[in-house]
Design an enzyme around this catalytic site. Structure first.
Site, PDB file in Angstrom:
ATOM      1  N   VAL A  60      27.330  41.435  39.664  1.00 22.90           N
ATOM      2  CA  VAL A  60      28.007  40.189  40.051  1.00 22.90           C
ATOM      3  C   VAL A  60      27.136  39.288  40.926  1.00 22.90           C
ATOM      4  O   VAL A  60      27.534  38.164  41.228  1.00 22.90           O
ATOM      5  CB  VAL A  60      29.374  40.457  40.727  1.00 22.90           C
ATOM      6  CG1 VAL A  60      30.299  41.227  39.801  1.00 22.90           C
ATOM      7  CG2 VAL A  60      29.207  41.167  42.074  1.00 22.90           C
ATOM      8  N   ASN A  86      36.788  43.070  41.400  1.00 19.84           N
ATOM      9  CA  ASN A  86      36.947  44.280  42.210  1.00 19.84           C
ATOM     10  C   ASN A  86      35.646  44.726  42.866  1.00 19.84           C
ATOM     11  O   ASN A  86      35.682  45.329  43.939  1.00 19.84           O
ATOM     12  CB  ASN A  86      37.499  45.384  41.294  1.00 19.84           C
ATOM     13  CG  ASN A  86      37.332  46.760  41.906  1.00 19.84           C
ATOM     14  OD1 ASN A  86      38.125  47.160  42.755  1.00 19.84           O
ATOM     15  ND2 ASN A  86      36.293  47.486  41.514  1.00 19.84           N
ATOM     16  N   TYR A 152      31.508  42.014  56.237  1.00 20.42           N
ATOM     17  CA  TYR A 152      32.517  42.467  55.266  1.00 20.42           C
ATOM     18  C   TYR A 152      33.884  41.858  55.587  1.00 20.42           C
ATOM     19  O   TYR A 152      34.552  41.305  54.701  1.00 20.42           O
ATOM     20  CB  TYR A 152      32.585  44.001  55.279  1.00 20.42           C
ATOM     21  CG  TYR A 152      33.619  44.607  54.336  1.00 20.42           C
ATOM     22  CD1 TYR A 152      33.346  44.772  52.981  1.00 20.42           C
ATOM     23  CD2 TYR A 152      34.870  45.019  54.806  1.00 20.42           C
ATOM     24  CE1 TYR A 152      34.281  45.334  52.124  1.00 20.42           C
ATOM     25  CE2 TYR A 152      35.811  45.586  53.955  1.00 20.42           C
ATOM     26  CZ  TYR A 152      35.508  45.742  52.614  1.00 20.42           C
ATOM     27  OH  TYR A 152      36.446  46.299  51.767  1.00 20.42           O
ATOM     28  N   ALA A 154      34.485  39.199  57.225  1.00 17.47           N
ATOM     29  CA  ALA A 154      34.438  37.751  56.985  1.00 17.47           C
ATOM     30  C   ALA A 154      34.511  37.446  55.487  1.00 17.47           C
ATOM     31  O   ALA A 154      35.228  36.528  55.059  1.00 17.47           O
ATOM     32  CB  ALA A 154      33.163  37.172  57.593  1.00 17.47           C
ATOM     33  N   LYS A 156      35.839  39.329  53.140  1.00 18.86           N
ATOM     34  CA  LYS A 156      37.166  39.686  52.619  1.00 18.86           C
ATOM     35  C   LYS A 156      38.231  38.698  53.080  1.00 18.86           C
ATOM     36  O   LYS A 156      39.235  38.478  52.378  1.00 18.86           O
ATOM     37  CB  LYS A 156      37.523  41.122  53.018  1.00 18.86           C
ATOM     38  CG  LYS A 156      36.693  42.172  52.291  1.00 18.86           C
ATOM     39  CD  LYS A 156      36.924  42.127  50.775  1.00 18.86           C
ATOM     40  CE  LYS A 156      36.188  43.216  50.029  1.00 18.86           C
ATOM     41  NZ  LYS A 156      36.397  43.165  48.579  1.00 18.86           N
ATOM     42  N   ILE A 185      41.977  53.676  51.026  1.00 14.54           N
ATOM     43  CA  ILE A 185      42.137  54.254  49.692  1.00 14.54           C
ATOM     44  C   ILE A 185      41.008  55.263  49.447  1.00 14.54           C
ATOM     45  O   ILE A 185      39.842  54.979  49.743  1.00 14.54           O
ATOM     46  CB  ILE A 185      42.065  53.142  48.600  1.00 14.54           C
ATOM     47  CG1 ILE A 185      42.990  51.969  48.958  1.00 14.54           C
ATOM     48  CG2 ILE A 185      42.393  53.713  47.222  1.00 14.54           C
ATOM     49  CD1 ILE A 185      44.457  52.299  49.136  1.00 14.54           C
TER      50      ILE A 185
HETATM   51  P1  NAP Z   1      33.683  51.797  45.237  1.00 18.26           P
HETATM   52  O1  NAP Z   1      34.292  53.137  44.983  1.00 18.26           O
HETATM   53  O2  NAP Z   1      32.448  51.707  46.072  1.00 18.26           O
HETATM   54  O3  NAP Z   1      33.483  51.031  43.840  1.00 18.26           O
HETATM   55  C1  NAP Z   1      32.972  49.732  43.815  1.00 18.26           C
HETATM   56  C2  NAP Z   1      32.207  49.532  42.533  1.00 18.26           C
HETATM   57  O4  NAP Z   1      31.570  48.243  42.545  1.00 18.26           O
HETATM   58  C3  NAP Z   1      31.085  50.551  42.369  1.00 18.26           C
HETATM   59  O5  NAP Z   1      30.967  50.955  41.043  1.00 18.26           O
HETATM   60  C4  NAP Z   1      29.898  49.763  42.834  1.00 18.26           C
HETATM   61  O6  NAP Z   1      28.641  50.279  42.450  1.00 18.26           O
HETATM   62  C5  NAP Z   1      30.209  48.440  42.191  1.00 18.26           C
HETATM   63  N1  NAP Z   1      29.310  47.380  42.633  1.00 18.26           N
HETATM   64  C6  NAP Z   1      28.619  47.278  43.798  1.00 18.26           C
HETATM   65  N2  NAP Z   1      27.825  46.196  43.774  1.00 18.26           N
HETATM   66  C7  NAP Z   1      28.005  45.609  42.574  1.00 18.26           C
HETATM   67  C8  NAP Z   1      27.447  44.474  41.943  1.00 18.26           C
HETATM   68  N3  NAP Z   1      26.511  43.724  42.538  1.00 18.26           N
HETATM   69  N4  NAP Z   1      27.878  44.143  40.707  1.00 18.26           N
HETATM   70  C9  NAP Z   1      28.797  44.893  40.077  1.00 18.26           C
HETATM   71  N5  NAP Z   1      29.345  45.988  40.605  1.00 18.26           N
HETATM   72  C10 NAP Z   1      28.949  46.346  41.841  1.00 18.26           C
HETATM   73  O7  NAP Z   1      34.751  50.854  45.955  1.00 18.26           O
HETATM   74  P2  NAP Z   1      36.360  50.912  45.977  1.00 18.26           P
HETATM   75  O8  NAP Z   1      36.738  51.613  47.228  1.00 18.26           O
HETATM   76  O9  NAP Z   1      36.910  51.312  44.673  1.00 18.26           O
HETATM   77  O10 NAP Z   1      36.638  49.374  46.241  1.00 18.26           O
HETATM   78  C11 NAP Z   1      36.949  48.431  45.228  1.00 18.26           C
HETATM   79  C12 NAP Z   1      37.262  47.119  45.903  1.00 18.26           C
HETATM   80  O11 NAP Z   1      38.357  47.301  46.829  1.00 18.26           O
HETATM   81  C13 NAP Z   1      36.094  46.585  46.738  1.00 18.26           C
HETATM   82  O12 NAP Z   1      36.057  45.189  46.656  1.00 18.26           O
HETATM   83  C14 NAP Z   1      36.443  47.034  48.130  1.00 18.26           C
HETATM   84  O13 NAP Z   1      35.826  46.275  49.118  1.00 18.26           O
HETATM   85  C15 NAP Z   1      37.960  46.898  48.122  1.00 18.26           C
HETATM   86  N6  NAP Z   1      38.630  47.721  49.126  1.00 18.26           N
HETATM   87  C16 NAP Z   1      38.533  49.097  49.139  1.00 18.26           C
HETATM   88  C17 NAP Z   1      39.215  49.822  50.117  1.00 18.26           C
HETATM   89  C18 NAP Z   1      39.170  51.331  50.189  1.00 18.26           C
HETATM   90  O14 NAP Z   1      39.774  51.901  51.117  1.00 18.26           O
HETATM   91  N7  NAP Z   1      38.534  52.036  49.290  1.00 18.26           N
HETATM   92  C19 NAP Z   1      39.970  49.167  51.079  1.00 18.26           C
HETATM   93  C20 NAP Z   1      40.033  47.782  51.046  1.00 18.26           C
HETATM   94  C21 NAP Z   1      39.363  47.070  50.063  1.00 18.26           C
HETATM   95  P3  NAP Z   1      27.795  51.104  43.567  1.00 18.26           P
HETATM   96  O15 NAP Z   1      28.549  52.378  43.831  1.00 18.26           O
HETATM   97  O16 NAP Z   1      26.454  51.322  42.948  1.00 18.26           O
HETATM   98  O17 NAP Z   1      27.723  50.244  44.811  1.00 18.26           O
END
Ligand code: NAP
Length: 251
Positions: A60, A86, A152, A154, A156, A185
């Site tokens: 992205v 996402n 982060y 900022a 979000k 999560i």
């Molecule tokens: P995750 O397990 O780290 O998965 C995120 C995915 O995005 C990974 O496959 C990651 O690849 C990929 N990614 C990273 N940089 C990218 C890029 N430049 N282009 C395309 N894909 C890319 O995260 P998640 O916890 O499922 O989170 C998903 C979303 O929810 C995120 O936006 C996160 O900030 C938000 N969120 C999560 C939580 C939580 O508690 N888990 C809470 C609040 C918000 P890599 O692993 O190689 O980086």
């Protein structure tokens, strides 16, 4: 006709759970990620269950990559119905180590990275007169300030503005734009010892969250699927907290 949903960062975590949920709901799922193996395995899980999915590499941070993937999907299937923005990173950077580069990189992935994927899809969505866009914010963007993750938090918080602005500009074209702000999560991001809570922190959080547990990726995926659906037809410009009561329970 089969609807098409494009999901970024869909190889693991919340994105993968969303891909599976859309697959089970009968969407053609465009699984995109920078993680090829995980993306392919998400596709296999969807197709093994009788669904329709394909993997495309989509970083992205690349406008060219985003434009090209959206164009090829549209060429094959017409307007994209749903985009789930996402993909995200949450790097721990204390203020004294916060360089312009680190700040910009997080914004490039977490905020501009959403707009990059949405922008090329809008013309066809407008033509179709329908569409839904769901962007992932965070409890750290809508509710809390996260120390050592100021960029982060900022970015979000910026997602909230992105959702509101787009929702207004696109409402008359029949396109709704909403967000989800997850609490804690269970994913690789949260379980990172270096950048986030780690396993021990996750367990502690489970104890103080009113519902008594941290969330699972499909707790978020089901809300994303709802926001994409016609059940949410009069809902736009909102960012919904999905956090097991975290926000209303800590006082
Ligand atoms: P995750 O397990 O780290 O998965 C995120 C995915 O995005 C990974 O496959 C990651 O690849 C990929 N990614 C990273 N940089 C990218 C890029 N430049 N282009 C395309 N894909 C890319 O995260 P998640 O916890 O499922 O989170 C998903 C979303 O929810 C995120 O936006 C996160 O900030 C938000 N969120 C999560 C939580 C939580 O508690 N888990 C809470 C609040 C918000 P890599 O692993 O190689 O980086």
């Amino acid at each position: 006709m089969m609807k098409t949903a494009l999901i970024t960062g869909a190889g693991i975590g919340i994105g993968r759970a969303s891909a599976l949920a859309f697959g089970a709901a009968g969407y053609r799922v465009i699984v995109t990620d920078i993680l090829a193996e995980e993306g392919a395995s998400a596709v296999k899980e969807i197709t093994d269950a009788g669904g329709t999915a394909e993997f495309h590499h989509l970083d992205v941070t690349s406008t060219e990559n985003a434009n090209q993937i959206v164009a090829s999907i549209e060429k094959a299937y017409g307007a994209i119905d749903t985009i789930v923005c996402n993909a995200g990173i949450a790097h721990k950077v204390p203020l004294e180590e916060m360089t312009d580069e680190k700040w910009d990189f997080t914004f490039d992935v977490d905020l501009k990275g959403m707009f990059r994927v949405i922008r090329p899809a809008l013309a066809q969505m407008k033509n179709a007169g329908s569409g839904s866009i769901i962007c992932l914010s965070s409890c750290m963007g809508v509710m809390y300030g996260w120390d050592e993750h100021v960029h982060y938090s900022a970015a979000k918080a910026g997602v909230v503005g992105l959702v509101r602005g787009l929702a207004n500009e696109l409402a008359r074209d029949g396109i709704k734009v909403n967000g989800v702000a997850p609490g804690y999560i269970r994913t690789a991001q949260l379980l990172s010892e270096k950048h986030s809570l780690g396993e021990e922190g996750a367990q502690k959080a489970g104890a103080f969250i009113p519902m008594g547990r941290i969330g699972q990726p499909d707790d978020i995926a089901d809300v994303i699927l709802f926001l994409a659906s016609d059940k949410a037809r009069y809902l736009t410009g909102q960012v919904i907290s999905v956090d097991g009561g975290l926000g209303v329970g800590r006082y």
